[in-house]
Design a protein around this motif. Structure first.
Motif, PDB file in Angstrom:
ATOM      1  N   ALA A   9      12.476 -49.884 -32.707  1.00 16.84           N
ATOM      2  CA  ALA A   9      12.517 -49.044 -33.841  1.00 16.84           C
ATOM      3  C   ALA A   9      13.560 -49.307 -34.909  1.00 16.84           C
ATOM      4  CB  ALA A   9      12.728 -47.536 -33.437  1.00 16.84           C
ATOM      5  N   THR A  10      14.732 -50.183 -34.681  1.00 17.15           N
ATOM      6  CA  THR A  10      15.627 -50.580 -35.623  1.00 17.15           C
ATOM      7  C   THR A  10      15.268 -51.801 -36.594  1.00 17.15           C
ATOM      8  OG1 THR A  10      16.686 -51.805 -33.818  1.00 17.15           O
ATOM      9  CG2 THR A  10      17.629 -49.703 -34.069  1.00 17.15           C
ATOM     10  N   GLY A  11      14.289 -52.371 -36.086  1.00 16.07           N
ATOM     11  CA  GLY A  11      13.809 -53.667 -36.968  1.00 16.07           C
ATOM     12  C   GLY A  11      13.157 -53.286 -38.095  1.00 16.07           C
ATOM     13  N   MET A  12      12.769 -54.289 -38.987  1.00 11.36           N
ATOM     14  CA  MET A  12      11.885 -54.431 -40.153  1.00 11.36           C
ATOM     15  C   MET A  12      10.766 -53.820 -39.866  1.00 11.36           C
ATOM     16  SD  MET A  12      13.003 -56.144 -42.687  1.00 11.36           S
ATOM     17  CE  MET A  12      12.715 -55.035 -43.810  1.00 11.36           C
ATOM     18  N   VAL A  13       9.886 -53.788 -39.031  1.00 12.39           N
ATOM     19  CA  VAL A  13       8.537 -53.080 -38.860  1.00 12.39           C
ATOM     20  C   VAL A  13       8.674 -51.639 -38.300  1.00 12.39           C
ATOM     21  CG1 VAL A  13       6.357 -53.170 -37.795  1.00 12.39           C
ATOM     22  CG2 VAL A  13       7.153 -55.291 -38.510  1.00 12.39           C
ATOM     23  N   GLY A  14       9.981 -51.538 -37.185  1.00  7.71           N
ATOM     24  CA  GLY A  14      10.171 -50.402 -36.904  1.00  7.71           C
ATOM     25  C   GLY A  14      10.571 -49.459 -37.853  1.00  7.71           C
ATOM     26  N   ALA A  34      15.226 -49.772 -28.625  1.00  9.45           N
ATOM     27  CA  ALA A  34      15.507 -50.999 -29.129  1.00  9.45           C
ATOM     28  C   ALA A  34      16.381 -51.641 -28.071  1.00  9.45           C
ATOM     29  CB  ALA A  34      16.555 -50.494 -30.384  1.00  9.45           C
ATOM     30  N   SER A  35      17.204 -52.537 -28.345  1.00  8.13           N
ATOM     31  CA  SER A  35      18.053 -53.464 -27.321  1.00  8.13           C
ATOM     32  C   SER A  35      19.047 -52.836 -26.939  1.00  8.13           C
ATOM     33  CB  SER A  35      18.324 -54.843 -27.921  1.00  8.13           C
ATOM     34  OG  SER A  35      19.661 -54.592 -28.788  1.00  8.13           O
ATOM     35  N   SER A  36      19.586 -53.246 -25.874  1.00 10.98           N
ATOM     36  CA  SER A  36      20.627 -52.412 -24.994  1.00 10.98           C
ATOM     37  C   SER A  36      21.842 -52.535 -26.165  1.00 10.98           C
ATOM     38  CB  SER A  36      21.187 -53.355 -23.800  1.00 10.98           C
ATOM     39  OG  SER A  36      21.235 -54.632 -24.166  1.00 10.98           O
ATOM     40  N   LYS A  37      22.098 -53.404 -27.318  1.00 13.58           N
ATOM     41  CA  LYS A  37      23.192 -53.112 -28.097  1.00 13.58           C
ATOM     42  C   LYS A  37      22.977 -51.822 -28.984  1.00 13.58           C
ATOM     43  CE  LYS A  37      22.239 -56.232 -32.130  1.00 13.58           C
ATOM     44  NZ  LYS A  37      21.556 -55.316 -33.097  1.00 13.58           N
ATOM     45  N   SER A  38      21.697 -51.222 -29.067  1.00 15.17           N
ATOM     46  CA  SER A  38      21.552 -50.171 -30.058  1.00 15.17           C
ATOM     47  C   SER A  38      21.519 -48.779 -28.898  1.00 15.17           C
ATOM     48  CB  SER A  38      20.282 -50.202 -30.660  1.00 15.17           C
ATOM     49  OG  SER A  38      20.193 -51.382 -31.413  1.00 15.17           O
ATOM     50  N   ALA A  39      20.915 -49.123 -27.713  1.00 17.28           N
ATOM     51  CA  ALA A  39      20.566 -47.893 -26.858  1.00 17.28           C
ATOM     52  C   ALA A  39      21.922 -46.973 -26.565  1.00 17.28           C
ATOM     53  CB  ALA A  39      20.200 -48.363 -25.578  1.00 17.28           C
ATOM     54  N   SER A  82       6.931 -52.638 -32.327  1.00 24.00           N
ATOM     55  CA  SER A  82       7.338 -53.924 -33.117  1.00 24.00           C
ATOM     56  C   SER A  82       8.206 -54.581 -32.424  1.00 24.00           C
ATOM     57  CB  SER A  82       7.536 -53.128 -34.239  1.00 24.00           C
ATOM     58  OG  SER A  82       8.493 -51.975 -34.241  1.00 24.00           O
ATOM     59  N   LEU A  83       8.004 -54.954 -31.115  1.00 24.91           N
ATOM     60  CA  LEU A  83       9.076 -55.783 -30.326  1.00 24.91           C
ATOM     61  C   LEU A  83       8.848 -57.135 -30.604  1.00 24.91           C
ATOM     62  CD1 LEU A  83       8.743 -53.700 -26.757  1.00 24.91           C
ATOM     63  CD2 LEU A  83      10.223 -53.947 -28.477  1.00 24.91           C
ATOM     64  N   PRO A  84       9.825 -58.110 -30.386  1.00 18.67           N
ATOM     65  CA  PRO A  84       9.903 -59.515 -30.278  1.00 18.67           C
ATOM     66  C   PRO A  84       8.415 -59.919 -29.514  1.00 18.67           C
ATOM     67  CG  PRO A  84      12.177 -58.752 -30.154  1.00 18.67           C
ATOM     68  CD  PRO A  84      11.129 -57.830 -29.874  1.00 18.67           C
ATOM     69  N   VAL A 177       9.722 -62.840 -47.398  1.00 16.97           N
ATOM     70  CA  VAL A 177      10.582 -63.021 -46.524  1.00 16.97           C
ATOM     71  C   VAL A 177      10.724 -62.038 -45.293  1.00 16.97           C
ATOM     72  CG1 VAL A 177      12.108 -64.636 -47.479  1.00 16.97           C
ATOM     73  CG2 VAL A 177      12.476 -62.264 -47.730  1.00 16.97           C
ATOM     74  N   SER A 178      10.368 -60.664 -45.634  1.00 15.50           N
ATOM     75  CA  SER A 178      10.493 -59.587 -44.622  1.00 15.50           C
ATOM     76  C   SER A 178       9.510 -59.836 -43.449  1.00 15.50           C
ATOM     77  CB  SER A 178      10.037 -58.200 -45.397  1.00 15.50           C
ATOM     78  OG  SER A 178       8.810 -58.161 -45.890  1.00 15.50           O
ATOM     79  N   GLY A 179       8.365 -60.840 -43.712  1.00 15.77           N
ATOM     80  CA  GLY A 179       7.719 -60.975 -42.439  1.00 15.77           C
ATOM     81  C   GLY A 179       8.192 -61.777 -41.424  1.00 15.77           C
TER      82      GLY A 179
HETATM   83  N1  LIG Z   1       7.643 -58.437 -40.434  1.00 18.25           N
HETATM   84  C1  LIG Z   1       6.497 -58.293 -40.500  1.00 18.25           C
HETATM   85  O1  LIG Z   1       5.984 -58.426 -41.590  1.00 18.25           O
HETATM   86  C2  LIG Z   1       5.444 -58.381 -39.377  1.00 18.25           C
HETATM   87  C3  LIG Z   1       4.230 -58.162 -39.632  1.00 18.25           C
HETATM   88  C4  LIG Z   1       3.321 -58.129 -38.324  1.00 18.25           C
HETATM   89  C5  LIG Z   1       3.682 -58.286 -37.139  1.00 18.25           C
HETATM   90  N2  LIG Z   1       5.096 -58.408 -37.047  1.00 18.25           N
HETATM   91  C6  LIG Z   1       5.625 -58.307 -35.384  1.00 18.25           C
HETATM   92  O2  LIG Z   1       6.213 -57.099 -35.429  1.00 18.25           O
HETATM   93  C7  LIG Z   1       7.543 -57.434 -34.321  1.00 18.25           C
HETATM   94  C8  LIG Z   1       8.823 -57.053 -34.961  1.00 18.25           C
HETATM   95  O3  LIG Z   1       8.926 -57.649 -35.967  1.00 18.25           O
HETATM   96  P1  LIG Z   1      10.185 -57.279 -37.036  1.00 18.25           P
HETATM   97  O4  LIG Z   1       9.820 -58.264 -38.338  1.00 18.25           O
HETATM   98  O5  LIG Z   1      10.330 -55.842 -37.027  1.00 18.25           O
HETATM   99  O6  LIG Z   1      11.446 -57.825 -36.073  1.00 18.25           O
HETATM  100  P2  LIG Z   1      13.057 -57.431 -36.410  1.00 18.25           P
HETATM  101  O7  LIG Z   1      13.365 -57.053 -37.712  1.00 18.25           O
HETATM  102  O8  LIG Z   1      13.724 -58.730 -35.893  1.00 18.25           O
HETATM  103  O9  LIG Z   1      13.200 -56.290 -35.228  1.00 18.25           O
HETATM  104  C9  LIG Z   1      13.148 -56.553 -33.850  1.00 18.25           C
HETATM  105  C10 LIG Z   1      13.325 -55.045 -33.030  1.00 18.25           C
HETATM  106  O10 LIG Z   1      12.904 -55.413 -31.733  1.00 18.25           O
HETATM  107  C11 LIG Z   1      14.238 -54.775 -30.899  1.00 18.25           C
HETATM  108  N3  LIG Z   1      14.718 -55.825 -29.906  1.00 18.25           N
HETATM  109  C12 LIG Z   1      15.130 -57.295 -30.024  1.00 18.25           C
HETATM  110  N4  LIG Z   1      15.538 -57.788 -29.097  1.00 18.25           N
HETATM  111  C13 LIG Z   1      15.205 -56.761 -28.055  1.00 18.25           C
HETATM  112  C14 LIG Z   1      15.533 -56.882 -26.389  1.00 18.25           C
HETATM  113  N5  LIG Z   1      15.825 -57.548 -25.869  1.00 18.25           N
HETATM  114  N6  LIG Z   1      14.998 -55.336 -25.819  1.00 18.25           N
HETATM  115  C15 LIG Z   1      14.585 -54.239 -26.603  1.00 18.25           C
HETATM  116  N7  LIG Z   1      14.369 -54.518 -28.063  1.00 18.25           N
HETATM  117  C16 LIG Z   1      14.853 -55.529 -28.470  1.00 18.25           C
HETATM  118  C17 LIG Z   1      15.326 -54.919 -32.004  1.00 18.25           C
HETATM  119  O11 LIG Z   1      16.485 -53.978 -31.626  1.00 18.25           O
HETATM  120  P3  LIG Z   1      17.951 -54.229 -32.021  1.00 18.25           P
HETATM  121  O12 LIG Z   1      18.193 -53.575 -33.411  1.00 18.25           O
HETATM  122  O13 LIG Z   1      18.764 -53.288 -30.865  1.00 18.25           O
HETATM  123  O14 LIG Z   1      18.557 -55.593 -31.752  1.00 18.25           O
HETATM  124  C18 LIG Z   1      14.526 -54.294 -33.141  1.00 18.25           C
HETATM  125  O15 LIG Z   1      14.301 -53.151 -33.084  1.00 18.25           O
HETATM  126  C19 LIG Z   1       7.254 -59.046 -34.069  1.00 18.25           C
HETATM  127  O16 LIG Z   1       6.580 -59.167 -32.984  1.00 18.25           O
HETATM  128  C20 LIG Z   1       6.588 -59.474 -35.207  1.00 18.25           C
HETATM  129  O17 LIG Z   1       6.134 -60.865 -34.884  1.00 18.25           O
HETATM  130  C21 LIG Z   1       5.977 -58.455 -38.176  1.00 18.25           C
END
Ligand SMILES: NC(=O)c1ccc[n+]([C@@H]2O[C@H](COP(=O)([O-])OP(=O)(O)OC[C@H]3O[C@@H](n4cnc5c(N)ncnc54)[C@H](OP(=O)(O)O)[C@@H]3O)[C@@H](O)[C@H]2O)c1
Length: 349
Positions: A9-14, A34-39, A82-84, A177-179
């Motif tokens: 939930a803390t990431g770009m898509v989250g 999110a990850s353990s750093k945010s939990a 929206s996890l990696p 770039v947000s992708g």
């Molecule tokens: N950006 C786009 O336009 C787009 C479009 C389609 C699909 N996607 C897909 O959507 C997914 C997320 O993309 P994003 O761009 O939002 O990535 P992001 O900004 O890097 O966000 C990743 C999220 O996953 C969490 N996370 C990372 N490592 C973790 C762990 N070990 N355990 C639990 N949570 C963890 C992060 O939490 P912390 O903040 O705690 O690290 C953060 O909430 C990816 O699979 C990507 O390929 C993205």
């Protein structure tokens, strides 16, 4: 109200999920992971808010959980992921045992019994859910949406594929770039520059598009039968993917008819009047210098794809070309996942 959670939930898509769900009439956020750093932190302390406007009040005090099925509130029905990718591969099947998972991650997209869906394109693939639950003995299930560049392209190809015989498609992308997520592309690499490589993106576009435009036959996906070649580039745009598309048909074309087929295209979400469905999934503009990401990415709340420069390609027989813009984190990610969930609620719950 249906209780939902956001994984990652803390990431770009989250954050897009949170922004869109905050205004949703049927979904109520009740878990964020999110990850353990945010939990263990409040969402507002765990998150640097990247989107325009401020963080919704409703999530500020929600305590972020570990991304672990054992610690999740049992009341949650639907989880938006929206996890990696690597993490999604391991944890989404665990969540799928008991929850409905609508995922953006690529991890499960090509698994035989997991539907890969754009609701306007192939809603009938939801039939795979019954097979998935039977195969795995799960109470929940996983549904996925394709990657961002594929969603925009496939929405524009659908009305063409339904009405003509496509022979081949070439697409060259200029992706925001947000992708790549907030930490994905260093500013030193992209400012005053273009990067002509996005790891795995061309392969995803080439396989996911043909999968989505295929058919279900005896519980198996039969891919659409034409050739598609993609060339993907990262450009210095914040949000909104632009794509140049070149199409050759088996037959001669009437460009006005192509334009009408695209403009009049409606899918099941429009017929069911789903909350997140745009009135028109594809909008064709006549302006000679459009679409442009800054100006067109937010059309119909970021849920429509804008097509422009639609014209005959006189260099080849039976060919035409156009440029499209789609919002990568709304239509290309969170918005389509939410539309998938609305379809699931309407058809399966
Ligand atoms: N950006 C786009 O336009 C787009 C479009 C389609 C699909 N996607 C897909 O959507 C997914 C997320 O993309 P994003 O761009 O939002 O990535 P992001 O900004 O890097 O966000 C990743 C999220 O996953 C969490 N996370 C990372 N490592 C973790 C762990 N070990 N355990 C639990 N949570 C963890 C992060 O939490 P912390 O903040 O705690 O690290 C953060 O909430 C990816 O699979 C990507 O390929 C993205």
């Amino acid at each position: 109200m249906i209780k939902v959670g956001v994984l990652g939930a803390t990431g770009m898509v989250g954050q897009r999920f949170i922004e869109l769900l905050d205004k949703h009439p049927n979904f109520e956020i009740s878990a964020l992971t999110a990850s353990s750093k945010s939990a263990g932190k409040k969402y507002e302390d765990a998150t640097t808010w990247y989107l325009e406007g401020s963080m919704p009040e409703s999530v500020k005090d929600v305590v972020v959980s570990e991304t672990d099925p054992n610690v999740l509130d049992g009341d949650v029905e639907i989880l938006f992921s929206s996890l990696p990718t690597e993490l999604a591969k391991v944890v989404e099947p665990k969540f799928g045992e008991n929850f409905i998972v609508a995922s953006n991650a690529s991890a499960m997209r090509m698994v035989d019994d997991v539907p890969l869906i754009i609701p306007e394109v192939n809603p009938e693939f939801l039939d795979l859910v019954e097979i998935q639950q039977k195969n795995r003995g799960w109470d929940g299930f996983i549904v996925t949406n394709p990657n961002c560049s594929t969603i925009a392209l496939t929405l524009t190809l659908k009305p063409i594929h339904d009405n003509y015989n496509i022979n081949r498609v070439y697409v060259s992308t200029m992706q925001a770039v947000s992708g790549a997520g907030y930490n994905g592309v260093p500013s030193m690499a992209i400012v005053d520059n273009l990067v002509p490589f996005i790891d795995g993106e061309e392969e995803k576009m080439e396989s996911e598009t043909l999968h989505l435009l295929g058919t279900i036959d005896g519980g198996q996906v039969k891919y659409a039968d034409f050739n598609l070649s993609a060339s993907c580039n990262r450009v210095a745009v914040l949000d909104g993917h632009t794509e140049s598309v070149f199409i050759e048909l088996d037959e001669d074309i009437d460009i006005l008819d192509v334009k009408n087929k695209m403009s009049n295209f409606k899918g099941l979400p429009q017929r069911l009047d789903l909350f997140s469905a745009p009135k028109n999934p594809v909008i064709v503009t006549e302006e000679k210098n459009r679409p442009q990401p800054r100006m067109d990415r937010n059309t119909e709340g970021g849920m429509s794809v804008t097509v422009g420069r639609l014209r005959r390609d006189n260099s080849f027989n039976n060919s035409f070309k156009y440029t499209l813009v789609g919002h990568n984190t709304i239509r290309g990610a969170a918005g389509t996942s939410i539309l998938n969930a609305e379809l699931i609620v309407k058809k399966l719950l």
